[in-house]
Design an enzyme around this catalytic site. Sequence first.
Site, PDB file in Angstrom:
ATOM      1  N   VAL A  72       0.763  -1.124   0.075  1.00 22.49           N
ATOM      2  CA  VAL A  72       0.178  -0.205  -0.093  1.00 22.49           C
ATOM      3  C   VAL A  72       0.836   1.078  -0.054  1.00 22.49           C
ATOM      4  CG1 VAL A  72      -1.847   1.262   1.171  1.00 22.49           C
ATOM      5  CG2 VAL A  72      -1.703  -1.266   1.207  1.00 22.49           C
TER       6      VAL A  72
ATOM      7  N   LYS B  67     -13.260  -4.839  10.251  1.00 21.15           N
ATOM      8  CA  LYS B  67     -13.828  -3.859   9.456  1.00 21.15           C
ATOM      9  C   LYS B  67     -15.337  -3.743   9.928  1.00 21.15           C
ATOM     10  CE  LYS B  67     -10.615  -5.038   5.702  1.00 21.15           C
ATOM     11  NZ  LYS B  67     -10.242  -6.112   4.674  1.00 21.15           N
TER      12      LYS B  67
ATOM     13  N   GLU C 127      -1.929 -15.348   2.594  1.00 19.29           N
ATOM     14  CA  GLU C 127      -0.727 -15.037   3.718  1.00 19.29           C
ATOM     15  C   GLU C 127      -0.497 -16.651   3.790  1.00 19.29           C
ATOM     16  OE1 GLU C 127       0.270 -11.955   4.855  1.00 19.29           O
ATOM     17  OE2 GLU C 127      -1.441 -10.686   4.475  1.00 19.29           O
TER      18      GLU C 127
ATOM     19  N   GLU D  16     -10.170   5.705   5.004  1.00 13.80           N
ATOM     20  CA  GLU D  16     -11.033   5.365   4.220  1.00 13.80           C
ATOM     21  C   GLU D  16     -10.446   3.784   3.672  1.00 13.80           C
ATOM     22  OE1 GLU D  16     -14.169   7.007   2.392  1.00 13.80           O
ATOM     23  OE2 GLU D  16     -14.067   4.800   2.499  1.00 13.80           O
TER      24      GLU D  16
ATOM     25  N   GLY E 131      -5.134  -4.429  -2.393  1.00 13.07           N
ATOM     26  CA  GLY E 131      -4.186  -4.176  -3.629  1.00 13.07           C
ATOM     27  C   GLY E 131      -3.437  -2.873  -3.750  1.00 13.07           C
TER      28      GLY E 131
HETATM   29  N1  HSE Z   1      -6.431  -9.240   3.777  1.00 17.53           N
HETATM   30  C1  HSE Z   1      -7.591  -8.454   3.205  1.00 17.53           C
HETATM   31  C2  HSE Z   1      -8.368  -9.331   2.360  1.00 17.53           C
HETATM   32  C3  HSE Z   1      -7.048  -7.373   2.583  1.00 17.53           C
HETATM   33  O1  HSE Z   1      -8.025 -10.276   2.085  1.00 17.53           O
HETATM   34  O2  HSE Z   1      -9.261  -8.627   1.963  1.00 17.53           O
HETATM   35  C4  HSE Z   1      -6.562  -6.117   3.512  1.00 17.53           C
HETATM   36  O3  HSE Z   1      -7.702  -5.639   4.694  1.00 17.53           O
END
Ligand code: HSE
Length: 425
Positions: A16, A199, A184, A123, A297
């Site tokens: 990022v 989130k 990951e 955001e 991304g």
């Molecule tokens: N690891 C998250 C995903 C992206 O797979 O959507 C970053 O928040």
Amino acid sequence: MESKKIKIGLIGLGTVGSGVYKTLEAFENIEVVKIAVKNKNKKRNIPNLDETIITDDAYEVVSNPEIDIVCELIGGVDPAFDLIKTAIENGKHIVTANKELLAKRGEEIFNIAEKHNKVILYEAAIAGGIPIIMPIKTILAGNNITRVEAILNGTTNYILTKMDVQGASYEDVLKEAQELGYAETDPTGDVEGFDAAYKITTLATLAFKKKIRFENVYREGITKVRAEDMKAANDLGYKIKLIASAKMDEKGYADVRVHPMLIPQDSTLAHIDYVTNAVSLTGHPIGHITLSGPGAGEFPTASSVVGDILAIAAELDTTDYLLPMMRCRHEELAKCIDISDTQNKYYLSLNAKNNKGVIGNIGNICAECNISLESIVQKNVSENNTADITVITELCKECNMQSAVKAFEDSEFINSVNSLIRVQI
Ligand code: HSE
């Protein structure tokens, strides 16, 4: 006369951070003056990177008197919390993509920011490139939002989509996703639903204008979803997605959770596939609205970070109280309903002995637990004389369903409870 440049300090130059650095090059009024990284010797794919501004001491960024805005892109609570706190105390505005920090210690950092009259924008922390925070806090501010349903994690949506399309197992798809770099090496944060839970904690807080505590968010990941469940769901007219959901009832109780869910094949979220994210909001007077797009991304996330930087930059030195609609005040704590008290419909997959009376026995156990059945399907009587049975219940209480599962596990007719997945209502 040349106008004053807005000075940015970046903490983190991973995927990022690189996207943010490259995107900011196009803005003449913005200058990145310091970047903190973990490893100064790492080779980076950033053609115009000014190596002289790189440090491995993030406190050089947060205490640099030149910097107006600190952009935190390292994630996690430690040391991000202390870095942001120090930056605010040193007079900096903050842009962050840190969903875990917001979910766990958002209340504290927003209070610190308010005390020092600084702004925190985030955001990029929720649904990557999808504009959702600023819309909720500004143009949708006149709404009474009562429901949020969202796909907030690209990794799990990719895995579930692949399982659906290929009929493959969770383990096989995870392995493939790791090889391709979509998942990951340690996928726990994504596949166990933590990322989506962070989130939805923040999203629900904004939507309901009341603080939701992360510990009150029910969470279940996708690791137990089987290829057989995908197939059964399809046969019944559903898809299985990891849904982050938040509902506010008429009595003012919030129900916030993340878990796999059967959703109708013709619903909007059922068409959100692979790494795409989407957020559906229901409220008055808007009705129903869905925003979808890339949830992660380099450049999609940079789009949100840079948008936040530009929003702050546009008001710096123009007012002594920037972006009032974007401020967070956690004045009221939401009352939350415990998952065991919620009402749900369920998909239940059982493996049973192929004996006379088994279906009746299943019906009896459900009746004893005050659960009414919408459908029951038996398929696949196998050579060892066992049968897979799929049940969809009517609306019933979670604690009753858990009692039924226990009774099935103890029943001499039932070999195993394969899956229990909630169905969208
Ligand atoms: N690891 C998250 C995903 C992206 O797979 O959507 C970053 O928040």
